[in-house]
Design a protein around this motif. Structure first.
Motif, PDB file in Angstrom:
ATOM      1  N   LYS A 194      12.562   0.131   1.678  1.00 22.38           N
ATOM      2  CA  LYS A 194      12.997   0.551   2.900  1.00 22.38           C
ATOM      3  C   LYS A 194      12.124   1.559   3.626  1.00 22.38           C
ATOM      4  O   LYS A 194      12.059   1.503   4.900  1.00 22.38           O
ATOM      5  CB  LYS A 194      14.467   1.510   2.797  1.00 22.38           C
ATOM      6  N   ALA A 195      11.434   2.466   2.810  1.00 17.34           N
ATOM      7  CA  ALA A 195      10.344   3.376   3.393  1.00 17.34           C
ATOM      8  C   ALA A 195       9.519   2.438   4.128  1.00 17.34           C
ATOM      9  O   ALA A 195       8.914   2.782   5.180  1.00 17.34           O
ATOM     10  CB  ALA A 195       9.857   4.396   2.304  1.00 17.34           C
ATOM     11  N   VAL A 196       8.777   1.409   3.399  1.00 16.59           N
ATOM     12  CA  VAL A 196       7.722   0.650   3.910  1.00 16.59           C
ATOM     13  C   VAL A 196       8.173  -0.111   5.092  1.00 16.59           C
ATOM     14  O   VAL A 196       7.409  -0.177   6.192  1.00 16.59           O
ATOM     15  CB  VAL A 196       7.349  -0.333   2.777  1.00 16.59           C
ATOM     16  N   LYS A 197       9.568  -0.669   5.154  1.00 17.16           N
ATOM     17  CA  LYS A 197       9.944  -1.348   6.237  1.00 17.16           C
ATOM     18  C   LYS A 197      10.206  -0.503   7.323  1.00 17.16           C
ATOM     19  O   LYS A 197       9.962  -0.954   8.716  1.00 17.16           O
ATOM     20  CB  LYS A 197      11.351  -1.863   5.726  1.00 17.16           C
ATOM     21  N   ARG A 198      10.311   1.113   7.336  1.00 17.77           N
ATOM     22  CA  ARG A 198      10.528   1.750   8.597  1.00 17.77           C
ATOM     23  C   ARG A 198       9.100   2.257   8.922  1.00 17.77           C
ATOM     24  O   ARG A 198       9.221   3.198   9.872  1.00 17.77           O
ATOM     25  CB  ARG A 198      11.387   2.942   8.446  1.00 17.77           C
ATOM     26  N   GLY A 199       7.944   1.825   8.229  1.00 15.24           N
ATOM     27  CA  GLY A 199       6.873   2.157   8.544  1.00 15.24           C
ATOM     28  C   GLY A 199       6.116   3.310   7.944  1.00 15.24           C
ATOM     29  O   GLY A 199       4.973   3.663   8.447  1.00 15.24           O
ATOM     30  N   VAL A 200       6.461   3.796   6.828  1.00 13.56           N
ATOM     31  CA  VAL A 200       6.056   4.752   6.077  1.00 13.56           C
ATOM     32  C   VAL A 200       4.853   4.156   5.207  1.00 13.56           C
ATOM     33  O   VAL A 200       5.084   3.038   4.672  1.00 13.56           O
ATOM     34  CB  VAL A 200       7.040   5.413   5.175  1.00 13.56           C
ATOM     35  N   TYR A 201       3.644   4.719   5.385  1.00 13.30           N
ATOM     36  CA  TYR A 201       2.591   4.430   4.469  1.00 13.30           C
ATOM     37  C   TYR A 201       2.748   4.891   2.948  1.00 13.30           C
ATOM     38  O   TYR A 201       3.003   6.064   2.661  1.00 13.30           O
ATOM     39  CB  TYR A 201       1.078   4.730   5.067  1.00 13.30           C
ATOM     40  N   VAL A 202       2.956   3.878   2.033  1.00 10.77           N
ATOM     41  CA  VAL A 202       3.296   4.056   0.522  1.00 10.77           C
ATOM     42  C   VAL A 202       2.052   3.855  -0.181  1.00 10.77           C
ATOM     43  O   VAL A 202       1.795   2.653  -0.324  1.00 10.77           O
ATOM     44  CB  VAL A 202       4.552   3.531   0.145  1.00 10.77           C
ATOM     45  N   VAL A 203       1.725   4.899  -1.039  1.00 10.20           N
ATOM     46  CA  VAL A 203       0.735   4.388  -1.995  1.00 10.20           C
ATOM     47  C   VAL A 203       1.247   4.989  -3.348  1.00 10.20           C
ATOM     48  O   VAL A 203       1.697   5.823  -3.631  1.00 10.20           O
ATOM     49  CB  VAL A 203      -0.690   5.461  -1.852  1.00 10.20           C
ATOM     50  N   ALA A 204       1.692   3.848  -4.187  1.00 10.07           N
ATOM     51  CA  ALA A 204       2.067   3.959  -5.570  1.00 10.07           C
ATOM     52  C   ALA A 204       1.201   3.696  -6.509  1.00 10.07           C
ATOM     53  O   ALA A 204       0.667   2.449  -6.772  1.00 10.07           O
ATOM     54  CB  ALA A 204       3.463   3.043  -5.645  1.00 10.07           C
ATOM     55  N   ALA A 205       1.040   4.482  -7.469  1.00  9.12           N
ATOM     56  CA  ALA A 205       0.049   4.303  -8.535  1.00  9.12           C
ATOM     57  C   ALA A 205       0.822   4.397  -9.836  1.00  9.12           C
ATOM     58  O   ALA A 205       1.778   5.317  -9.989  1.00  9.12           O
ATOM     59  CB  ALA A 205      -1.261   5.670  -8.741  1.00  9.12           C
ATOM     60  N   THR A 206       0.954   3.293 -10.461  1.00  7.05           N
ATOM     61  CA  THR A 206       2.015   3.293 -11.900  1.00  7.05           C
ATOM     62  C   THR A 206       0.942   3.196 -13.012  1.00  7.05           C
ATOM     63  O   THR A 206       0.132   2.445 -13.042  1.00  7.05           O
ATOM     64  CB  THR A 206       2.600   1.843 -11.570  1.00  7.05           C
ATOM     65  N   PHE A 207       1.694   3.910 -13.840  1.00  4.25           N
ATOM     66  CA  PHE A 207       0.966   3.848 -15.172  1.00  4.25           C
ATOM     67  C   PHE A 207       1.383   2.630 -16.265  1.00  4.25           C
ATOM     68  O   PHE A 207       2.077   2.656 -17.126  1.00  4.25           O
ATOM     69  CB  PHE A 207       1.351   5.055 -15.900  1.00  4.25           C
TER      70      PHE A 207
END
Length: 264
Positions: A149-162
Motif C-alpha cells: 500500500k505504501a508503494v501504491k501511494r507513491g512512497v519509495y520503499v527500499v527493503a533489504a531482507t536477510f
C-alpha cells in the motif's frame, strides 16, 4: 450513584453537596440548622455556605439573623450548563491555535516480536515519502500488505531482507549472504525501519520469545540506523561485484575487519 455523588462529579465538594441538599429539604434556615441537618461541623458550615453563595447556589437574607435560601435546581443547573458550554467553546477555540512544540526526543520500549512488527507496520502505514527497512523473511507476511500500500501511494520503499522472499518494495536487496555472519556477530536477528528520516524502529528478534526493541524520533538514532541499513546494502553490492572469495581474503588481510566481525 446517589445525588450527592452526582453533585460531586459536577464539581461540588462533599460538604457543598451536603449543605445544598440539606437546604433544599428545609429553607429558609440558619447556619447552625444547616450544619445539624447536613452533619457538617459547625466550624466549617459558614465557609461552605460562602462557597455555595459564590457559586450561585445559595442566597442569604443580608440581615440578622442570616437566613439561607437555595437557588432552585432547574435554575442552578441550567446556569451551570450554559457556563460549561461557553467554557468548552472558548477552550476549543483556544486549543485550535496551540502552537506546535519544537521536536523533542522520545523513546518507547517494545516487547515481543508481535509488538515490534506492529510498530513497524504502523510506521509503514504513516510513511509519506520514503522507507528504508532491514527485515528478516519471517517478518514479511505480517508487513507485506502495508508495504504494498505504501508503494501504491507513491512512497519509495527500499527493503533489504536477510533471505530470499517476495517483498513489496520499490527496490529490494537480498542480504542472505551476510545474514549468517551478522547473526553470529551480534548473537541476534536485528531488524530496522526508518521512515521519512524522522522515526525509527530497532528490533532484536529472538526465537526464545524475548524479543525487544525501541521506537524513537531521536535524530541521531534515526541517522545512525539509516547508516546501518545503507552500509549493509553497500557492502552487499561490493561483495557481488568483487566476489565472496575476494571479500573474504580482504577481511583476512585486514586486522580491523577481523576484529569488527568477531562475535560480540
Amino acid at each position: 450513584m446517589n445525588v450527592l455523588k452526582r453533585m460531586e462529579s459536577l464539581g461540588f465538594s462533599a460538604y457543598e453537596a451536603k449543605a445544598y441538599y440539606a437546604l433544599l429539604r428545609r429553607f429558609p434556615a440558619k447556619g447552625y440548622e444547616i450544619s445539624k441537618l447536613s452533619e457538617i461541623p459547625p466550624s466549617k458550615i459558614y465557609e461552605v455556605l460562602t462557597k455555595l453563595k459564590n457559586r450561585g447556589a445559595v442566597l442569604d437574607s443580608q440581615c440578622e439573623p442570616v437566613l439561607y435560601y437555595p437557588v432552585q435546581p432547574d435554575i442552578l443547573f441550567s446556569r451551570m450548563e450554559q457556563d460549561l458550554q461557553k467554557n468548552i467553546q472558548s477552550l476549543l477555540t483556544d486549543l485550535a491555535f496551540v502552537p506546535p512544540m519544537d521536536a523533542f526526543d522520545l523513546t518507547w520500549n517494545l516487547q515481543g516480536t508481535d509488538g515490534i512488527n506492529a510498530k513497524i507496520d504502523e510506521l509503514i502505514t504513516q510513511a509519506k515519502k520514503e522507507i528504508y527497512a532491514s527485515l528478516w523473511p519471517e517478518q514479511i507476511p505480517f508487513l507485506n500488505s502495508s508495504l504494498a500500500k505504501a508503494v501504491k501511494r507513491g512512497v519509495y520503499v527500499v527493503a533489504a531482507t536477510f533471505g530470499d522472499c517476495e517483498v513489496a518494495a520499490s527496490r529490494t536487496v537480498n542480504l542472505e549472504v551476510c545474514s549468517q555472519n551478522a547473526y553470529q556477530r551480534v548473537g541476534a536477528k536485528l531488524c530496522t525501519i526508518i521512515t521519512d528520516d524522522t522515526e525509527v524502529v530497532i528490533g532484536r528478534l529472538s526465537t526464545a520469545g524475548h524479543s525487544t526493541g525501541v521506537w524513537t524520533k531521536t535524530p541521531s538514532l534515526v541517522l545512525v540506523t539509516k547508516e546501518y541499513v545503507t552500509h549493509d546494502i553497500i557492502v552487499n553490492v561490493l561483495v557481488s561485484e568483487i566476489g565472496q572469495e575476494r571479500y573474504d581474503a580482504i577481511c583476512r588481510q585486514q586486522d580491523i575487519l577481523q576484529r569488527l566481525q568477531q562475535k560480540k
